[in-house]
Design a protein around this motif. Structure first.
Motif, PDB file in Angstrom:
ATOM      1  N   CYS A  20       0.834  -1.208   0.000  1.00 28.76           N
ATOM      2  CA  CYS A  20       0.000   0.000   0.000  1.00 28.76           C
ATOM      3  C   CYS A  20       0.868   1.257   0.000  1.00 28.76           C
ATOM      4  N   ASP A  21       0.222   2.411  -0.186  1.00 28.10           N
ATOM      5  CA  ASP A  21       0.954   3.683  -0.208  1.00 28.10           C
ATOM      6  C   ASP A  21       1.780   3.882   1.054  1.00 28.10           C
ATOM      7  N   ALA A  22       1.180   3.592   2.210  1.00 30.81           N
ATOM      8  CA  ALA A  22       1.888   3.807   3.472  1.00 30.81           C
ATOM      9  C   ALA A  22       3.134   2.941   3.557  1.00 30.81           C
ATOM     10  N   CYS A  23       3.042   1.706   3.103  1.00 25.65           N
ATOM     11  CA  CYS A  23       4.206   0.807   3.117  1.00 25.65           C
ATOM     12  C   CYS A  23       5.275   1.284   2.143  1.00 25.65           C
ATOM     13  N   ARG A  24       4.843   1.749   0.955  1.00 29.01           N
ATOM     14  CA  ARG A  24       5.822   2.229  -0.024  1.00 29.01           C
ATOM     15  C   ARG A  24       6.579   3.441   0.515  1.00 29.01           C
ATOM     16  N   LEU A  25       5.858   4.393   1.093  1.00 28.13           N
ATOM     17  CA  LEU A  25       6.510   5.589   1.639  1.00 28.13           C
ATOM     18  C   LEU A  25       7.452   5.232   2.778  1.00 28.13           C
ATOM     19  N   ARG A  26       7.015   4.333   3.638  1.00 25.95           N
ATOM     20  CA  ARG A  26       7.838   3.918   4.779  1.00 25.95           C
ATOM     21  C   ARG A  26       9.117   3.221   4.304  1.00 25.95           C
ATOM     22  N   ARG A  27       8.956   2.282   3.378  1.00 22.49           N
ATOM     23  CA  ARG A  27      10.114   1.527   2.876  1.00 22.49           C
ATOM     24  C   ARG A  27      11.119   2.458   2.194  1.00 22.49           C
ATOM     25  N   GLU A  28      10.602   3.387   1.390  1.00 23.90           N
ATOM     26  CA  GLU A  28      11.481   4.352   0.714  1.00 23.90           C
ATOM     27  C   GLU A  28      12.165   5.252   1.726  1.00 23.90           C
ATOM     28  N   GLY A  29      11.479   5.589   2.808  1.00 22.75           N
ATOM     29  CA  GLY A  29      12.075   6.421   3.844  1.00 22.75           C
ATOM     30  C   GLY A  29      13.283   5.776   4.486  1.00 22.75           C
ATOM     31  N   PHE A  30      13.191   4.508   4.783  1.00 23.47           N
ATOM     32  CA  PHE A  30      14.342   3.813   5.364  1.00 23.47           C
ATOM     33  C   PHE A  30      15.498   3.746   4.368  1.00 23.47           C
ATOM     34  N   ARG A  31      15.165   3.577   3.078  1.00 24.17           N
ATOM     35  CA  ARG A  31      16.221   3.588   2.067  1.00 24.17           C
ATOM     36  C   ARG A  31      16.906   4.948   2.017  1.00 24.17           C
ATOM     37  N   GLU A  32      16.091   6.020   2.046  1.00 25.49           N
ATOM     38  CA  GLU A  32      16.653   7.370   2.009  1.00 25.49           C
ATOM     39  C   GLU A  32      17.504   7.655   3.240  1.00 25.49           C
ATOM     40  N   ALA A  33      17.069   7.156   4.382  1.00 23.60           N
ATOM     41  CA  ALA A  33      17.802   7.387   5.628  1.00 23.60           C
ATOM     42  C   ALA A  33      19.073   6.556   5.699  1.00 23.60           C
ATOM     43  N   GLY A  34      19.153   5.505   4.880  1.00 23.55           N
ATOM     44  CA  GLY A  34      20.342   4.660   4.868  1.00 23.55           C
ATOM     45  C   GLY A  34      20.464   3.786   6.096  1.00 23.55           C
ATOM     46  N   VAL A  35      19.312   3.373   6.656  1.00 23.12           N
ATOM     47  CA  VAL A  35      19.310   2.523   7.847  1.00 23.12           C
ATOM     48  C   VAL A  35      18.427   1.316   7.583  1.00 23.12           C
ATOM     49  N   PRO A  36      18.639   0.220   8.330  1.00 21.39           N
ATOM     50  CA  PRO A  36      17.828  -0.980   8.111  1.00 21.39           C
ATOM     51  C   PRO A  36      16.349  -0.720   8.385  1.00 21.39           C
ATOM     52  N   ASP A  37      15.498  -1.325   7.577  1.00 16.22           N
ATOM     53  CA  ASP A  37      14.050  -1.235   7.754  1.00 16.22           C
ATOM     54  C   ASP A  37      13.632  -2.342   8.717  1.00 16.22           C
ATOM     55  N   THR A  38      13.188  -1.960   9.903  1.00 18.86           N
ATOM     56  CA  THR A  38      12.813  -2.931  10.935  1.00 18.86           C
ATOM     57  C   THR A  38      11.349  -3.341  10.848  1.00 18.86           C
TER      58      THR A  38
END
Length: 233
Positions: A210-228
């Motif tokens: 969903c949109d919320a998952c896509r934004l969240r996943r991309e955010g962790f990529r942008e931050a350069g930290v593991p997605d928990t």
């Protein structure tokens, strides 16, 4: 709208809207870091993703709010959104315009109840995690909306009439998701406690689509930290 830059709020009460998601959890941590005594407010409004309520309990306990209040509403009785009407599917592809996950008047209802509690608490400040960068097209997440609500709040309340100015704080308004995550991590936020997915399971597993998952996943990529985040797949 106002963004504090100084930690000169020690002992002041503030109402913080906490959904259990990534953004509102970051806002709670920011308000605490600025010295506010935080009164967290969540809503059981008939949402299909009820795992966020359990997440809200977790993050409030972890971050140490003064009080966490859950107000029950029945926005599902009017429907009109994929989040409150199970007959409307949560989209798993990007859509143009205002998506069906927009809940009619939700932020207006939530802020109105927050305003009432702020008056009871004699609090001058309300914090909400709306964002104009990664906001999925929701009309009630825009700066002009928040500014208009703040004007109304100071006209419509006893506190406002008696000269007590209420401020709606939107510290995430112009931040990208990666910047939000970095800011939260610097304040000790454990994002594994949070749930963002629009159709998370009762155990908090995210769909990843969903949109919320896509934004969240991309955010962790942008931050350069593991997605928990715990995803279904």
């Amino acid at each position: 709208m106002h963004l504090d830059t100084e930690h000169n709020n020690a002992g002041k009460r503030a109402v913080i809207l906490v959904s259990g998601g990534l953004d509102s959890t970051t806002v709670l941590a920011m308000a605490r870091a600025r010295g506010y005594r935080c009164y967290a407010l969540s809503f059981d409004y008939g949402q299909r993703h009820r795992a966020e309520l359990f997440a809200a309990e977790r993050v409030c306990a972890a971050l140490g709010d003064v009080e966490h209040k859950v107000v029950k509403l029945n926005l599902d009785s009017i429907g009109g959104s994929a989040l409150t009407d199970t007959a409307i599917a949560v989209p798993e592809e990007e859509t143009a315009g205002i998506p069906v996950t927009y809940v009619p008047a939700r932020n207006t209802v939530f802020l109105s109840i927050a305003l009432g509690w702020a008056e009871v608490l004699a609090a001058d400040d309300i914090f909400i995690g709306v964002n104009a960068v990664d906001y999925s097209g929701y009309p009630d997440c825009r700066p002009e909306y928040v500014a208009a609500f703040q004007t109304m709040a100071n006209l419509a309340t006893r506190a406002g009439v008696e000269g007590q100015t209420l401020t709606i704080h939107t510290p995430l308004m112009h931040m990208g998701k990666g910047d939000i995550i970095r800011a939260g991590l610097a304040l000790g936020v454990d994002y594994a406690l949070t749930v963002s997915c629009y159709q998370a399971t009762d155990d908090g597993l995210a769909c990843g689509k969903c949109d919320a998952c896509r934004l969240r996943r991309e955010g962790f990529r942008e931050a350069g930290v593991p997605d928990t985040t715990r995803y279904l797949s």
